[in-house]
Design a protein around this motif. Sequence first.
Motif, PDB file in Angstrom:
ATOM      1  N   LYS A   5       0.834  -1.210   0.000  1.00  0.00           N
ATOM      2  CA  LYS A   5       0.000   0.000   0.000  1.00  0.00           C
ATOM      3  C   LYS A   5       0.865   1.254   0.000  1.00  0.00           C
ATOM      4  N   SER A   6       1.967   1.216   0.713  1.00  0.00           N
ATOM      5  CA  SER A   6       2.879   2.365   0.743  1.00  0.00           C
ATOM      6  C   SER A   6       3.472   2.615  -0.632  1.00  0.00           C
ATOM      7  N   ARG A   7       3.817   1.522  -1.315  1.00  0.00           N
ATOM      8  CA  ARG A   7       4.370   1.670  -2.656  1.00  0.00           C
ATOM      9  C   ARG A   7       3.330   2.255  -3.615  1.00  0.00           C
ATOM     10  N   VAL A   8       2.075   1.820  -3.470  1.00  0.00           N
ATOM     11  CA  VAL A   8       0.995   2.377  -4.302  1.00  0.00           C
ATOM     12  C   VAL A   8       0.837   3.876  -4.033  1.00  0.00           C
ATOM     13  N   ALA A   9       0.893   4.263  -2.770  1.00  0.00           N
ATOM     14  CA  ALA A   9       0.765   5.688  -2.415  1.00  0.00           C
ATOM     15  C   ALA A   9       1.903   6.498  -3.018  1.00  0.00           C
ATOM     16  N   VAL A  10       3.134   5.957  -2.937  1.00  0.00           N
ATOM     17  CA  VAL A  10       4.285   6.636  -3.544  1.00  0.00           C
ATOM     18  C   VAL A  10       4.086   6.766  -5.047  1.00  0.00           C
ATOM     19  N   GLY A  11       3.517   5.724  -5.668  1.00  0.00           N
ATOM     20  CA  GLY A  11       3.241   5.778  -7.112  1.00  0.00           C
ATOM     21  C   GLY A  11       2.266   6.885  -7.453  1.00  0.00           C
ATOM     22  N   ILE A  13       1.828   9.597  -5.706  1.00  0.00           N
ATOM     23  CA  ILE A  13       2.538  10.869  -5.515  1.00  0.00           C
ATOM     24  C   ILE A  13       3.339  11.216  -6.766  1.00  0.00           C
ATOM     25  N   VAL A  14       4.026  10.228  -7.324  1.00  0.00           N
ATOM     26  CA  VAL A  14       4.801  10.446  -8.552  1.00  0.00           C
ATOM     27  C   VAL A  14       3.877  10.836  -9.703  1.00  0.00           C
ATOM     28  N   ALA A  19       1.527  14.974 -13.334  1.00  0.00           N
ATOM     29  CA  ALA A  19       0.338  15.696 -13.824  1.00  0.00           C
ATOM     30  C   ALA A  19       0.513  17.198 -13.638  1.00  0.00           C
ATOM     31  N   VAL A  20       1.019  17.599 -12.460  1.00  0.00           N
ATOM     32  CA  VAL A  20       1.248  19.024 -12.210  1.00  0.00           C
ATOM     33  C   VAL A  20       2.286  19.565 -13.193  1.00  0.00           C
ATOM     34  N   THR A  21       3.362  18.805 -13.385  1.00  0.00           N
ATOM     35  CA  THR A  21       4.414  19.231 -14.319  1.00  0.00           C
ATOM     36  C   THR A  21       3.863  19.371 -15.735  1.00  0.00           C
ATOM     37  N   PHE A  22       3.051  18.393 -16.156  1.00  0.00           N
ATOM     38  CA  PHE A  22       2.465  18.445 -17.490  1.00  0.00           C
ATOM     39  C   PHE A  22       1.551  19.660 -17.641  1.00  0.00           C
ATOM     40  N   GLY A  23       0.745  19.951 -16.606  1.00  0.00           N
ATOM     41  CA  GLY A  23      -0.143  21.114 -16.652  1.00  0.00           C
ATOM     42  C   GLY A  23       0.630  22.413 -16.752  1.00  0.00           C
ATOM     43  N   ILE A  24       1.728  22.514 -15.972  1.00  0.00           N
ATOM     44  CA  ILE A  24       2.547  23.729 -16.010  1.00  0.00           C
ATOM     45  C   ILE A  24       3.211  23.881 -17.379  1.00  0.00           C
ATOM     46  N   VAL A  25       3.710  22.771 -17.909  1.00  0.00           N
ATOM     47  CA  VAL A  25       4.322  22.815 -19.241  1.00  0.00           C
ATOM     48  C   VAL A  25       3.303  23.260 -20.281  1.00  0.00           C
ATOM     49  N   MET A  26       2.057  22.770 -20.170  1.00  0.00           N
ATOM     50  CA  MET A  26       1.010  23.152 -21.122  1.00  0.00           C
ATOM     51  C   MET A  26       0.698  24.640 -21.051  1.00  0.00           C
ATOM     52  N   LEU A 452      -2.247  18.051  -7.980  1.00  0.00           N
ATOM     53  CA  LEU A 452      -2.094  18.503  -6.599  1.00  0.00           C
ATOM     54  C   LEU A 452      -2.982  17.700  -5.657  1.00  0.00           C
ATOM     55  N   ALA A 453      -4.227  17.459  -6.073  1.00  0.00           N
ATOM     56  CA  ALA A 453      -5.144  16.674  -5.240  1.00  0.00           C
ATOM     57  C   ALA A 453      -4.605  15.260  -5.037  1.00  0.00           C
ATOM     58  N   THR A 454      -4.095  14.671  -6.109  1.00  0.00           N
ATOM     59  CA  THR A 454      -3.530  13.324  -6.025  1.00  0.00           C
ATOM     60  C   THR A 454      -2.345  13.289  -5.074  1.00  0.00           C
ATOM     61  N   ILE A 455      -1.466  14.288  -5.169  1.00  0.00           N
ATOM     62  CA  ILE A 455      -0.296  14.355  -4.290  1.00  0.00           C
ATOM     63  C   ILE A 455      -0.726  14.463  -2.836  1.00  0.00           C
ATOM     64  N   VAL A 456      -1.684  15.371  -2.546  1.00  0.00           N
ATOM     65  CA  VAL A 456      -2.134  15.578  -1.167  1.00  0.00           C
ATOM     66  C   VAL A 456      -2.729  14.293  -0.596  1.00  0.00           C
ATOM     67  N   VAL A 457      -3.653  13.687  -1.364  1.00  0.00           N
ATOM     68  CA  VAL A 457      -4.306  12.463  -0.881  1.00  0.00           C
ATOM     69  C   VAL A 457      -3.282  11.348  -0.703  1.00  0.00           C
ATOM     70  N   ALA A 458      -2.387  11.198  -1.685  1.00  0.00           N
ATOM     71  CA  ALA A 458      -1.394  10.125  -1.598  1.00  0.00           C
ATOM     72  C   ALA A 458      -0.457  10.330  -0.414  1.00  0.00           C
TER      73      ALA A 458
END
Length: 501
Positions: A5-11, A13-14, A19-26, A452-458
Amino acid sequence: MAVKKSRVAVGFIVAGVLAVTFGIVMIFVGPIIIDDQIVKNTVIDPSNDLSYTMWKDLPVPFFMSVYFFNVLNPQEILNGEKPMVEQRGPYVYRKQARKQNITFHDNGTVSYLEYRRYFFEPSMSVGSEEDVVTIPNMLVLGASVMMENLPFAVRLLISSTFKTFKEGPFLTKKVGELMWGYDSGLVEFLNKYLPGMLPSSGKFGLFTEFNNSNTGLFTIHTGKDDIRKVHQVDSWNGLKELSYWKTPQANMINGTAGQMWPPFMTKETTLPFYSPDACRSLELVYERPGVMEGIPLYRYVAPKTMFANGSTYAPNEGFCPCRQSGLLNVSTCRYNSPVFISHPHFFNADPVLLDFVQGLNPTEEQHGLFIDIHPETGVPLNVSIRLQLNLYMKRVSGITETGKISEVVMPMLWFEERGYIDGPILSTFYTSLVVLPTVMEVLQYSFIALGLATIVVAVVVYRRLKASGTAALSNAEAFSNEPVKHNFETQEKSIMGNPEK
């Protein structure tokens, strides 16, 4: 299980970071992609179906509305009284414009002849071409002013010629005849003995030159080498500059051909264009932003100095000899006929012009010209060009047809050429320039928000899993130590309870 479960959460987060990086690049790359598409579709190129068709055949509705100033007191005018006019119309014509002889050149320019035709639209008109109106006779009153400096005997001869052909100072004819031409013995005589004096060799009409004719050979830039030059005029009829006016600045051929402009406009951008009908370059200025059917636009209007005289606005000195401010003297490109162009009803002109003629009532809403343009592409969305044709007339001794006419700039008619993007082209325009950029913008911020939501929840899940794992480990250690302590205490009690031992 907790480790998985910890590994899934880290995944997650990544994934959120990506997603945030892609949005900023866009955010940075998206506008570049849109601008690149605008550039590709703005270049004059047959492979650009939509923009090339718009440029070549003018597929949007375009109309010319003509308003005549019917003279109410012609006899009184001949006696020196103030002219009284009433506006008649509009008489509306559908305009068809098509470019022909299109030739692309190696230096990034294209040449063409644009032919125009007009078709009367009874359902849109107030009246018919059979309506009868009275206007000044340009052949008589215009020619009289042109001949005023000739010897008196010559002026008497001219006057007798007018009488021979029964040409009076005012014309009372049908609208269709005034527009597209009528038979005139005087015109036939002049064309026979003074060829080239008149613009047409057949019937004489105010718009004879407009119908079934072209606006001259334009050579404009395609934008292939430099998108900032797209639609800019390179030459007109082979000329890089005109010879009608007094100064090099006045003779410059500036801007576009008046149909489209380069993309990426700002509020500081102006709209320069060359008008063969006005015999000069004109320039509109930004007035305000707006929206048409959901599409953002900039409205451009004529500055008050457009037709100002040289004493009011020094740069216009080259267009003189001038009269009152608000009048453009086009006699040098109209066979020396004393013809002036202005805004309708002398809008934005010297108020004294309104004192000379009764029946005029200028307003910006009805008589100001404007172009609504999409600033990102330079494509006009809504156009209304309004101009008035005036005749300078006065008493000329020896020519009795001029009677006792007081010196006056007499309005004859004004016309409006208007058009707007509509139908499938508007839908395509809206989809390409409003919907798609909006969708891209929504996707940009959606990726950022979702990431951001995914990162916070993860992160929260990961920390809880880590915390629960630590607690479980502590409990396990406590549990494993508890039996040892219990056995030690039991043994101690057994020994104490059995002295023999």
